[in-house]
Motif scaffolding. Structure first.
Motif, PDB file in Angstrom:
ATOM      1  N   PHE A   1     -16.978  -5.176  16.581  1.00 21.11           N
ATOM      2  CA  PHE A   1     -18.320  -4.755  15.768  1.00 21.11           C
ATOM      3  C   PHE A   1     -18.155  -3.178  15.748  1.00 21.11           C
ATOM      4  O   PHE A   1     -18.573  -2.943  14.374  1.00 21.11           O
ATOM      5  N   PHE A   2     -17.722  -2.371  16.429  1.00 24.59           N
ATOM      6  CA  PHE A   2     -17.374  -0.896  16.286  1.00 24.59           C
ATOM      7  C   PHE A   2     -16.415  -0.697  15.071  1.00 24.59           C
ATOM      8  O   PHE A   2     -16.782  -0.040  14.240  1.00 24.59           O
ATOM      9  N   SER A   3     -15.309  -1.461  14.880  1.00 29.28           N
ATOM     10  CA  SER A   3     -14.255  -1.100  13.967  1.00 29.28           C
ATOM     11  C   SER A   3     -14.913  -1.923  12.766  1.00 29.28           C
ATOM     12  O   SER A   3     -14.761  -1.102  11.544  1.00 29.28           O
ATOM     13  N   GLY A   4     -15.440  -2.988  12.848  1.00 29.91           N
ATOM     14  CA  GLY A   4     -16.202  -3.332  11.606  1.00 29.91           C
ATOM     15  C   GLY A   4     -17.301  -2.458  10.958  1.00 29.91           C
ATOM     16  O   GLY A   4     -17.394  -2.491   9.555  1.00 29.91           O
ATOM     17  N   PHE A   5     -18.022  -1.851  11.729  1.00 30.83           N
ATOM     18  CA  PHE A   5     -19.162  -1.133  11.341  1.00 30.83           C
ATOM     19  C   PHE A   5     -18.343   0.203  10.572  1.00 30.83           C
ATOM     20  O   PHE A   5     -18.963   0.570   9.517  1.00 30.83           O
ATOM     21  N   ILE A   6     -17.408   0.765  11.260  1.00 33.15           N
ATOM     22  CA  ILE A   6     -16.869   1.684  10.802  1.00 33.15           C
ATOM     23  C   ILE A   6     -16.234   1.586   9.243  1.00 33.15           C
ATOM     24  O   ILE A   6     -16.402   2.069   8.036  1.00 33.15           O
ATOM     25  N   SER A   7     -15.545   0.498   9.186  1.00 36.79           N
ATOM     26  CA  SER A   7     -15.062  -0.080   8.085  1.00 36.79           C
ATOM     27  C   SER A   7     -15.818  -0.365   6.978  1.00 36.79           C
ATOM     28  O   SER A   7     -15.829   0.040   5.930  1.00 36.79           O
ATOM     29  N   LEU A   8     -17.009  -1.068   7.211  1.00 35.27           N
ATOM     30  CA  LEU A   8     -18.023  -1.383   6.016  1.00 35.27           C
ATOM     31  C   LEU A   8     -18.834  -0.221   5.882  1.00 35.27           C
ATOM     32  O   LEU A   8     -19.312  -0.403   4.622  1.00 35.27           O
ATOM     33  N   GLY A   9     -19.245   0.508   6.977  1.00 35.15           N
ATOM     34  CA  GLY A   9     -19.939   1.710   6.296  1.00 35.15           C
ATOM     35  C   GLY A   9     -19.440   2.626   5.338  1.00 35.15           C
ATOM     36  O   GLY A   9     -19.784   3.028   4.459  1.00 35.15           O
ATOM     37  N   LEU A  10     -18.119   2.821   5.648  1.00 37.30           N
ATOM     38  CA  LEU A  10     -17.398   3.748   4.723  1.00 37.30           C
ATOM     39  C   LEU A  10     -16.858   3.010   3.478  1.00 37.30           C
ATOM     40  O   LEU A  10     -16.898   3.436   2.357  1.00 37.30           O
ATOM     41  N   ASN A  11     -16.736   1.544   3.674  1.00 39.70           N
ATOM     42  CA  ASN A  11     -16.444   0.740   2.294  1.00 39.70           C
ATOM     43  C   ASN A  11     -17.785   0.840   1.479  1.00 39.70           C
ATOM     44  O   ASN A  11     -17.326   0.780   0.187  1.00 39.70           O
ATOM     45  N   ALA A  12     -18.994   0.714   1.915  1.00 37.88           N
ATOM     46  CA  ALA A  12     -20.110   0.900   0.950  1.00 37.88           C
ATOM     47  C   ALA A  12     -20.158   2.213   0.205  1.00 37.88           C
ATOM     48  O   ALA A  12     -20.281   2.129  -1.041  1.00 37.88           O
ATOM     49  N   TYR A  13     -19.807   3.146   0.795  1.00 41.42           N
ATOM     50  CA  TYR A  13     -19.582   4.599  -0.066  1.00 41.42           C
ATOM     51  C   TYR A  13     -18.525   4.257  -1.065  1.00 41.42           C
ATOM     52  O   TYR A  13     -18.696   4.712  -2.291  1.00 41.42           O
ATOM     53  N   VAL A  14     -17.234   3.878  -0.839  1.00 46.30           N
ATOM     54  CA  VAL A  14     -16.297   3.660  -1.595  1.00 46.30           C
ATOM     55  C   VAL A  14     -16.544   2.938  -2.928  1.00 46.30           C
ATOM     56  O   VAL A  14     -16.423   3.386  -3.916  1.00 46.30           O
ATOM     57  N   PHE A  15     -17.071   1.713  -2.726  1.00 52.92           N
ATOM     58  CA  PHE A  15     -17.708   0.847  -3.688  1.00 52.92           C
ATOM     59  C   PHE A  15     -18.611   1.693  -4.643  1.00 52.92           C
ATOM     60  O   PHE A  15     -18.750   1.288  -5.607  1.00 52.92           O
ATOM     61  N   ALA A  16     -19.470   2.417  -3.980  1.00 54.19           N
ATOM     62  CA  ALA A  16     -20.446   3.276  -4.764  1.00 54.19           C
ATOM     63  C   ALA A  16     -19.906   4.170  -5.652  1.00 54.19           C
ATOM     64  O   ALA A  16     -20.234   4.375  -6.761  1.00 54.19           O
ATOM     65  N   LEU A  17     -18.665   4.776  -5.162  1.00 52.11           N
ATOM     66  CA  LEU A  17     -18.015   5.603  -6.275  1.00 52.11           C
ATOM     67  C   LEU A  17     -17.249   4.695  -7.324  1.00 52.11           C
ATOM     68  O   LEU A  17     -17.241   5.257  -8.414  1.00 52.11           O
ATOM     69  N   VAL A  18     -16.742   3.718  -6.943  1.00 54.73           N
ATOM     70  CA  VAL A  18     -16.166   2.613  -7.948  1.00 54.73           C
ATOM     71  C   VAL A  18     -17.371   2.512  -9.099  1.00 54.73           C
ATOM     72  O   VAL A  18     -16.987   2.224 -10.277  1.00 54.73           O
ATOM     73  N   SER A  19     -18.457   2.220  -8.556  1.00 50.63           N
ATOM     74  CA  SER A  19     -19.591   1.851  -9.548  1.00 50.63           C
ATOM     75  C   SER A  19     -19.964   2.778 -10.724  1.00 50.63           C
ATOM     76  O   SER A  19     -20.561   2.681 -11.596  1.00 50.63           O
TER      77      SER A  19
END
Length: 272
Positions: free
Chosen positions: A55-73
């Protein structure tokens, strides 16, 4: 219209939805972490710590992933190489986060049912153990299928990024890519078998720890690099050499390594 003709779909339009999806799953994982940490348990179950690790590693990955996809948009429609470089890396982050989430839920369900089976009365213990065995097979099979699906999607996104970078050169270099993938897979399998023979037993929790370390490192390093390059570097990267596409394709090995370690650790723990 798709701004990048070599590929079949528009990742810029999908990035906003993918960012929301990653943020939503990260929010659920944060809630799960808080519930597990504040809940008082009289008896400690060995599945809880591996679940928290995922859960901890997934939270870090997905939280930062949301930011990166926002940059792509927010990328310009014609910057195909910039778009698909970020899409390939962020897809790997999303994949590791999703497998961490599914693996964590699987371990928690396994722990809960194991505790119920242990508390069952003698007259019902055999029936409870039988039903638990069936559900354990379902959990293991569903997790393996989810892992296979995610791996195929990660490979698809990286192949599309390679196609955007190299275009027709991909056809000429595709046999080398296949041979390289086979050699890498055979090498990883040989190393795994050698370690198992040498040590006799590999702790599944160590595999989960290694996968979590890779996932968190990939998320942090990938976010720093992409955030810096997409925010500070001008142009659409068309002047860069097409060999960068092969570098992006090789980057797929990082999330695949984390996903493989997650799968090996979770399936081994469920067998117990």
């Amino acid at each position: 219209m798709n701004p990048c003709p070599p590929v079949a779909w528009n990742v810029v339009q999908a990035a906003e939805s993918l960012s929301s999806l990653a943020g939503l799953i990260a929010g659920f994982m944060l809630t799960g972490l808080i519930v597990l940490l504040v809940e008082r348990r009289r008896h400690f179950h060995p599945m809880l710590v591996p679940g928290l690790t995922l859960f901890f590693s997934g939270f870090i990955s997905l939280g930062l992933n949301a930011y990166v996809f926002a940059l792509v948009s927010g990328e310009a429609p014609g910057a195909c190489r910039r778009i698909w470089t970020a899409a390939a890396v962020s897809s790997g982050m999303l994949a590791t986060g999703v497998i961490a989430a599914v693996g964590g839920v699987t371990l928690l369900i396994h722990a809960y049912l194991a505790a119920l089976t242990d508390k069952a009365e003698d007259a019902e213990h055999e029936n409870a153990a039988y039903q638990f065995g069936l559900l354990r097979r379902l959990l293991r099979g569903a997790f393996i299928l989810c892992t296979a699906m995610v791996i195929s999607l990660v490979m698809g996104r990286h192949v599309e990024a390679l196609w955007v970078w190299a275009k027709d050169d991909v056809v000429q270099g595709f046999p080398a890519l296949v041979v390289g993938a086979v050699v890498i897979a055979a090498s990883l399998l040989a190393v795994t078998l050698f370690r198992q023979r040498r040590t006799g037993h590999v702790d599944p929790c160590r595999r989960l720890y290694a996968g979590a370390t890779i996932a968190v490192t990939q998320a942090i390093v990938g976010t720093v690099l992409l955030g810096s390059l997409l925010s500070l570097t001008r142009g659409n990267w068309e002047s860069q050499g097409p060999w960068w596409g092969w570098v992006i394709a090789a980057e797929a090995l990082v999330p695949l390594a984390a996903i493989t370690l997650f799968a090996m650790g979770v399936t081994r723990l469920i067998k117990r």
